[in-house]
Scaffold this active site. Structure first.
Site, mmCIF file in Angstrom:
data_model
loop_
_atom_site.group_PDB
_atom_site.id
_atom_site.type_symbol
_atom_site.label_atom_id
_atom_site.label_comp_id
_atom_site.label_asym_id
_atom_site.label_seq_id
_atom_site.Cartn_x
_atom_site.Cartn_y
_atom_site.Cartn_z
ATOM 1 N N PRO A 2 -19.053 42.649 -0.506
ATOM 2 C CA PRO A 2 -19.444 43.419 -1.646
ATOM 3 C C PRO A 2 -18.769 44.888 -1.554
ATOM 4 O O PRO A 2 -18.610 45.465 -0.718
ATOM 5 C CB PRO A 2 -20.992 43.538 -1.331
ATOM 6 C CG PRO A 2 -21.255 42.401 -0.711
ATOM 7 C CD PRO A 2 -19.895 42.063 0.304
ATOM 8 N N GLU A 3 -18.667 45.451 -2.749
ATOM 9 C CA GLU A 3 -17.840 46.825 -3.204
ATOM 10 C C GLU A 3 -18.891 47.707 -3.715
ATOM 11 O O GLU A 3 -19.969 47.344 -3.716
ATOM 12 C CB GLU A 3 -16.797 46.349 -3.920
ATOM 13 C CG GLU A 3 -15.858 45.496 -3.692
ATOM 14 C CD GLU A 3 -14.316 45.310 -4.010
ATOM 15 O OE1 GLU A 3 -13.901 46.363 -4.313
ATOM 16 O OE2 GLU A 3 -13.769 44.439 -3.674
ATOM 17 N N LYS A 51 -20.440 51.595 0.704
ATOM 18 C CA LYS A 51 -20.866 50.248 0.907
ATOM 19 C C LYS A 51 -22.216 50.213 1.654
ATOM 20 O O LYS A 51 -22.675 49.115 2.183
ATOM 21 C CB LYS A 51 -19.848 49.626 1.555
ATOM 22 C CG LYS A 51 -18.580 49.217 0.542
ATOM 23 C CD LYS A 51 -17.441 48.536 1.183
ATOM 24 C CE LYS A 51 -16.042 48.486 0.323
ATOM 25 N NZ LYS A 51 -15.075 47.636 1.079
ATOM 26 N N ARG A 250 -6.676 41.062 4.840
ATOM 27 C CA ARG A 250 -7.689 40.873 3.626
ATOM 28 C C ARG A 250 -6.220 40.378 2.500
ATOM 29 O O ARG A 250 -5.260 40.745 2.333
ATOM 30 C CB ARG A 250 -7.941 42.209 2.934
ATOM 31 C CG ARG A 250 -9.118 42.972 3.724
ATOM 32 C CD ARG A 250 -10.125 41.948 3.786
ATOM 33 N NE ARG A 250 -11.177 43.122 4.581
ATOM 34 C CZ ARG A 250 -11.465 42.728 5.988
ATOM 35 N NH1 ARG A 250 -10.717 41.919 6.686
ATOM 36 N NH2 ARG A 250 -12.528 43.648 6.500
#
Length: 279
Positions: A2-3, A51, A250
Site C-alpha cells: 500500500p502506498e 506509509k 521491486r
C-alpha cells in the site's frame, strides 16, 4: 505494498470509526503486548504518516502500525461478520460500542508513548499528504546522492514519505526518465517539478476507490503492470524488470521509447507480470 494514498484512506476510515469513542475491547495479539489492555480509554485520532499509521489513545499512548505488503485494517459494524482473513492472521482488535477495527497480517505493531512517536516515524522525509510537506526539502533529499538511481531514490521514505512501487514507475514515466537514471542526471527543470508532481498524483487519488494516473477510464496507469502491452503514448511494448537488491527488489515498468536513460538489457530477468496493482 500500500502506498501513501491507500494509507491515508485507511487512516480516514479508522478515524471515522474510532475517534472520540471509548474502547470496549482491546486485543493486541503479539507476545510483547499480550497483556496490554486499552479498554476504557478513548481513541483521540488516527493519523497517517507516509506509509505508517498512528492511532493515538487517551493516556499518552500511540499504537503504531505499518501494512507493508499484506497487512490491512478492516472496520465492522456491530454484529457484522468479519471477512478480512482467518482468525490466526489477526494481530489487533480495537472495539467500541458500535464499531470494531481489526488489523490483519500486520508485520509492524508497536505500542508507544505518544511523546516517543519519533522512534517510529522520525526518520521519514516530508509527507506527501501531510502538514509537514516541504517540496524544497524533499528535492534536496532526493539530490543528496546524485548517483543513486531515480527509482530507488523515490522509494526511500527518508527522502519523501508516501511513494511506493506503483507511483515510482508512474512518476518516472511522466518525467520521461527510466528508473535507473541517476537522479543527478535528471534535467534540472524536470527535477524541480518532481516533488509537486508526486504530491499531485497522491492528492488526486486519496479519495478514489481505484487509483489512476492517466485520467482514462479503463486505462488507469501508464506503465505499471502493463508489460508487455503497448505504451499508451507511443505503442511500444512496455518492459518490466526488477529493481533493487535482494529483498528490496521491486517489479519496475517503463517504456523504452518514452523514457530515456539506462535500463536492463531486453534479455535480463523480467519482473513477474500481472502482479496485482497496489491500492
Amino acid at each position: 505494498m500500500p502506498e501513501g494514498d491507500t494509507v491515508w484512506q485507511t487512516a480516514r476510515r479508522l478515524h471515522g470509526a474510532l475517534a472520540g469513542k471509548v474502547l470496549t475491547r482491546s486485543d493486541l495479539r503479539v507476545p510483547r503486548y499480550a497483556t496490554a489492555d486499552l479498554t476504557g480509554r478513548a481513541v483521540l485520532d488516527v493519523t497517517p504518516r507516509g506509509k505508517h499509521l498512528l492511532t493515538r489513545i487517551e493516556g499518552g499512548l500511540t499504537l503504531h502500525t505499518h501494512l507493508q505488503m499484506d497487512g490491512s485494517w478492516k472496520v465492522y459494524a456491530a454484529g457484522q461478520r468479519w471477512s478480512g482473513g482467518p482468525a490466526h492472521q489477526i494481530r489487533v482488535i480495537l472495539g467500541t460500542a458500535d464499531r470494531t477495527a481489526v488489523g490483519y497480517r500486520l508485520p509492524v505493531l508497536d505500542l508507544l508513548r505518544t511523546t516517543d512517536e519519533h522512534r517510529a516515524v522520525g526518520h521519514l522525509g516530508p509527507d506527501l499528504l501531510g502538514p509537514d510537506w516541504d517540496p524544497e526539502h524533499a528535492l534536496a533529499n532526493l539530490l543528496a546522492d546524485p548517483a543513486r538511481p531515480l527509482g530507488e531514490a523515490l522509494l526511500d521514505q527518508r527522502n519523501l514519505a508516501g511513494v511506493g512501487n506503483v507511483y515510482k514507475s508512474e512518476l518516472c514515466f511522466l518525467l520521461g526518465a527510466t528508473p535507473w537514471l541517476p537522479v543527478g542526471a535528471l534535467p534540472a527543470d524536470r527535477a524541480a517539478k518532481l516533488p509537486e508532481l508526486a504530491r499531485k498524483l497522491l492528492e488526486a487519488n486519496r479519495d478514489r476507490p481505484v487509483r489512476s494516473t492517466t485520467g482514462r477510464r479503463g486505462q488507469d496507469l501508464f506503465v505499471y503492470g502493463r508489460a508487455p502491452r503497448p505504451c499508451l503514448r507511443c505503442q511500444t511494448s512496455v518492459r518490466a524488470a526488477d529493481q533493487g537488491a535482494g529483498s528490496r527488489e521491486r517489479p519496475t515498468y517503463w517504456c523504452p521509447t518514452c523514457q530515456t536513460g539506462p535500463a536492463p538489457a531486453p534479455d535480463a530477468p523480467q519482473a513477474r507480470r500481472n502482479r496485482p496493482t497496489a491500492r
